[in-house]
Structure formats: C-alpha cells, structure tokens
Design a protein around this motif. Structure first.
Motif, PDB file in Angstrom:
ATOM      1  N   ASN A  97     -33.962  20.113  37.054  1.00 51.99           N
ATOM      2  CA  ASN A  97     -32.610  20.325  36.508  1.00 51.99           C
ATOM      3  C   ASN A  97     -31.790  21.331  37.324  1.00 51.99           C
ATOM      4  N   GLN A  98     -32.073  21.435  38.629  1.00 53.17           N
ATOM      5  CA  GLN A  98     -31.353  22.377  39.495  1.00 53.17           C
ATOM      6  C   GLN A  98     -30.602  21.611  40.590  1.00 53.17           C
ATOM      7  N   PRO A  99     -29.307  21.351  40.397  1.00 53.66           N
ATOM      8  CA  PRO A  99     -28.551  20.610  41.415  1.00 53.66           C
ATOM      9  C   PRO A  99     -28.585  21.294  42.783  1.00 53.66           C
ATOM     10  N   GLU A 100     -28.695  22.625  42.784  1.00 50.43           N
ATOM     11  CA  GLU A 100     -28.705  23.355  44.055  1.00 50.43           C
ATOM     12  C   GLU A 100     -29.911  22.923  44.912  1.00 50.43           C
ATOM     13  N   THR A 101     -31.008  22.604  44.251  1.00 53.58           N
ATOM     14  CA  THR A 101     -32.204  22.147  44.964  1.00 53.58           C
ATOM     15  C   THR A 101     -31.899  20.822  45.675  1.00 53.58           C
ATOM     16  N   ALA A 102     -31.260  19.903  44.953  1.00 53.73           N
ATOM     17  CA  ALA A 102     -30.912  18.610  45.569  1.00 53.73           C
ATOM     18  C   ALA A 102     -29.932  18.827  46.714  1.00 53.73           C
ATOM     19  N   ARG A 103     -28.956  19.692  46.496  1.00 55.73           N
ATOM     20  CA  ARG A 103     -27.914  19.933  47.518  1.00 55.73           C
ATOM     21  C   ARG A 103     -28.545  20.425  48.819  1.00 55.73           C
ATOM     22  N   LYS A 104     -29.441  21.414  48.687  1.00 53.91           N
ATOM     23  CA  LYS A 104     -30.089  21.990  49.884  1.00 53.91           C
ATOM     24  C   LYS A 104     -30.949  20.952  50.590  1.00 53.91           C
ATOM     25  N   ILE A 105     -31.672  20.171  49.808  1.00 48.28           N
ATOM     26  CA  ILE A 105     -32.557  19.163  50.416  1.00 48.28           C
ATOM     27  C   ILE A 105     -31.726  18.121  51.160  1.00 48.28           C
ATOM     28  N   TYR A 106     -30.669  17.638  50.537  1.00 53.16           N
ATOM     29  CA  TYR A 106     -29.843  16.621  51.201  1.00 53.16           C
ATOM     30  C   TYR A 106     -29.257  17.164  52.498  1.00 53.16           C
ATOM     31  N   LYS A 107     -28.878  18.445  52.466  1.00 50.12           N
ATOM     32  CA  LYS A 107     -28.272  19.043  53.660  1.00 50.12           C
ATOM     33  C   LYS A 107     -29.348  19.162  54.756  1.00 50.12           C
ATOM     34  N   ASN A 108     -30.490  19.730  54.392  1.00 50.21           N
ATOM     35  CA  ASN A 108     -31.559  19.930  55.396  1.00 50.21           C
ATOM     36  C   ASN A 108     -32.092  18.614  55.958  1.00 50.21           C
ATOM     37  N   MET A 109     -32.100  17.572  55.117  1.00 43.70           N
ATOM     38  CA  MET A 109     -32.660  16.294  55.555  1.00 43.70           C
ATOM     39  C   MET A 109     -31.596  15.422  56.244  1.00 43.70           C
ATOM     40  N   ASN A 110     -30.363  15.899  56.248  1.00 45.77           N
ATOM     41  CA  ASN A 110     -29.260  15.107  56.801  1.00 45.77           C
ATOM     42  C   ASN A 110     -29.071  13.775  56.085  1.00 45.77           C
ATOM     43  N   TRP A 111     -29.280  13.791  54.776  1.00 43.61           N
ATOM     44  CA  TRP A 111     -29.108  12.550  54.008  1.00 43.61           C
ATOM     45  C   TRP A 111     -27.650  12.409  53.612  1.00 43.61           C
TER      46      TRP A 111
END
Ligand code: FAD
Length: 289
Positions: free
Chosen positions: A275-289
């Motif tokens: 339930n932490q959108p910040e986690t998804a945001r960081k992952i998408y950024k780091n993975m270049n998704w």
C-alpha cells in the motif's frame, strides 16, 4: 479479461498486491493509494483476503470491483478456504460474476493458531486444490491463480514434496502461479528447474518484496521462512534505525534482483507494494518502466 490472456500476449506481466483497510490504513487512505497506483497502469492489481476470512476480508471484493470499474485495471481478489463453508464460497463466486471480476487467487490460508487443526476442517476444503476443484466444477467463467513457494511451503517436509502437491494443485485447473517472496534468485532457478521437470508449465509470476522497512521485513521473513542472503542481511542491520536509507537500499536490492531475473527470462513480476505508492514509483523509475 482472464489474466492468463495477458501472459499469452505480453513479454512480462507486471502487477501489484494491496491489502484492505486495517488498523494501519483507513478506507479513505486506501482509495488514495489506489488512485496513485493506477497511474502505473499495471496489468492487474490483486487484493488480499484477511487471514481466516477476518473482518477486513469483507472489503476485498468491493475494493477489487472499485479498481476495475473506476480505473479499468483488471483486479483479482484473493480468497482463502480453510475456514469457509461451501455456501460462503458459492456466495463469493456469485459476487465475482455479478461484479465482472473474472479472476481469483485461490488459497488455503494459514491455519488459525490453536483453534483448528487441518484434520478438523469439516467443510471439505483441506487444501487450496480442493477450492480450485470446487470453483472449476461450479464456475467455468472464473480464471484461477494459485500460490507457489520457491523455497518450499513452511509446512512441507521438503521442496520436492511441496512441488508434488503443487503439481496436483495445477492439474485441478490453475491459469498461473504467483510466488511467495524470495531474496535469493538461485532459489527460484532451482525451483523452476524442478517444476519444469514435473511438467508444471503454467506461467509463474514472481512475487517481489522490496525491503523498505527493516523491522517489518524481519517479521515477515520469520513467518515465511524465506532465506536472507548475507548482502541483504547486512543492509537490514546497517539501516535498521535509518528508514530513509533502508528504503533506498531496499528498492535498489529489489531492482537488481529483478534485472538478474529478467536476463534469466521470467513471465512477470508481482510487486508487494504494501500500500505504498512511493515504492512503485521508485521501482518504475529505477527499472525504466
Ligand atoms: P496449499 O496449496 O493448500 O498448500 C498448503 C500446504 O499443504 C503446503 O505445505 C502443501 O505442500 C501442502 N499440501 C497441499 N496439497 C496437499 C495434499 N493433497 N496432501 C498433503 N499436503 C498437501 N493468506 C491469506 O490469509 N490471505 C491472502 O490474501 C494471502 N495471499 C497470498 C498470496 C500469495 C502470492 C502467497 C504466496 C501466499 C498468500 N497467503 C495469503 C498465504 C497462504 O494462505 C499461506 O501460505 C497458506 O499457509 C498456504 O496457502 P496455499 O494456498 O499455498 O496452500
């Protein structure tokens, strides 16, 4: 849409797992979380079911319906059976059909402590495979996912025994599997080799738990039995009292785990975003998704 079709069409299926309101999050806060997560347009979002069908499980289906209706993102409720009567499962299946929810993650659930032994289960659902068989016999139009355990389920005597049981479960009619979290990719490669040798050929999407909170993860790891490689253990000890650094290091660890898995070729990633959108945001950024 059946989620299995996404696995047929896409190179990698990306999904999130969220949990219903509880003491740590109100319904209003959760709806804001969903709004933020929807920006990433995951292939699906799954919604957990409270252990032993507790009160938070009442929200599971409504939240899944909300996600699908408001954001047109496929949503998959989890469902456990160990404490449920058949009439309850029938009622839930009716609700799924009415609410146009086409997929369910069918689980046994954990045995409630001290109150129930497996042998006491009089409702006919001893294992997830019993639930899967029941759903498939009665509802042809629900796609079924199930759980799998790259390091073996904690109650199993060995990984081999657990994989035998997994095979039975898949044969009852499972579209795809979602793994329990693991932090050592070698455990997954070993598991995949063994499942392939047993002709378990449904897609397996990988449950990734970004370690963003040292205290929380120590508790989860002790319950799941996931092994913690030295590199991760060092991070947990180093940043136990430094939340911001733990968050950054945890995201980085999860991304390097995923990058290695991508080169091995995998069917997808199921992100336990807690339930932490910040986690998804960081992952998408780091993975270049
Ligand atoms: P099963 O597949 O039934 O396996 C349970 C144990 O029984 C295993 O040891 C297996 O080897 C053994 N077994 C299976 N069939 C047989 C057989 N025929 N004979 C002998 N032994 C057998 N829990 C919740 O309460 N709510 C959730 O929302 C939730 N979501 C989850 C999501 C994922 C991706 C995962 C991995 C787990 C989730 N869980 C959830 C936890 C899950 O309920 C527990 O891990 C539970 O203990 C096992 O559920 P299962 O469906 O994997 O059980």
């Amino acid at each position: 849409m059946f989620i299995k079709e996404k696995f047929q069409k896409k190179d990698k299926v990306i999904s999130f797992e969220i949990f219903p309101p509880n003491r740590s999050i109100t319904l209003k806060q959760l709806l804001d979380v969903i709004d933020e997560l929807s920006i990433f347009r995951p292939d699906f979002i799954s919604v957990t079911y409270g252990a032993s069908g507790n009160s938070s499980s009442n929200y599971t289906i409504d939240i899944a319906e909300y996600i699908k209706e408001k954001y047109t993102i496929e949503a998959m409720p989890h469902l456990t059976c160990i404490t449920s009567e058949k009439s309850k499962i029938d009622d839930i299946m009716d609700q799924l059909l009415k609410k146009d929810l086409k997929n369910v993650l069918a689980l046994r659930g954990d045995l409630p402590k001290d109150t129930l032994k497996l042998s006491d289960s009089a409702n006919g659902f001893k294992y997830a495979s019993d639930l899967i068989e029941y759903i498939n016999e009665n509802n042809k139009s629900i796609g079924i996912a199930a759980a799998c355990y790259p390091e073996g389920h904690v109650e199993s005597a060995s990984l081999e025994e657990d994989i035998e049981n997994l095979k039975t479960k898949v044969q009852k009619g499972v579209d795809f599997l979602i793994t329990q979290m693991f932090f050592d990719n070698d455990k997954f490669y070993n598991f995949k080799e063994k499942t392939e040798s047993k002709n378990i050929n449904v897609p397996i999407t990988i449950g990734i738990m970004p370690v963003t909170n040292a205290k929380q993860i120590k508790k989860i790891v002790s319950l799941s039995g996931a092994s913690v490689p030295t590199k991760l253990n060092n991070l947990l000890n180093k940043y136990e009292y430094d939340k911001a650094s733990m968050f950054e290091a945890g995201i980085e660890y999860a991304c390097s785990q995923m990058n290695e898995l991508i080169s091995y070729k995998v069917d997808g990633f199921h992100l336990y975003v807690m339930n932490q959108p910040e986690t998804a945001r960081k992952i998408y950024k780091n993975m270049n998704w």
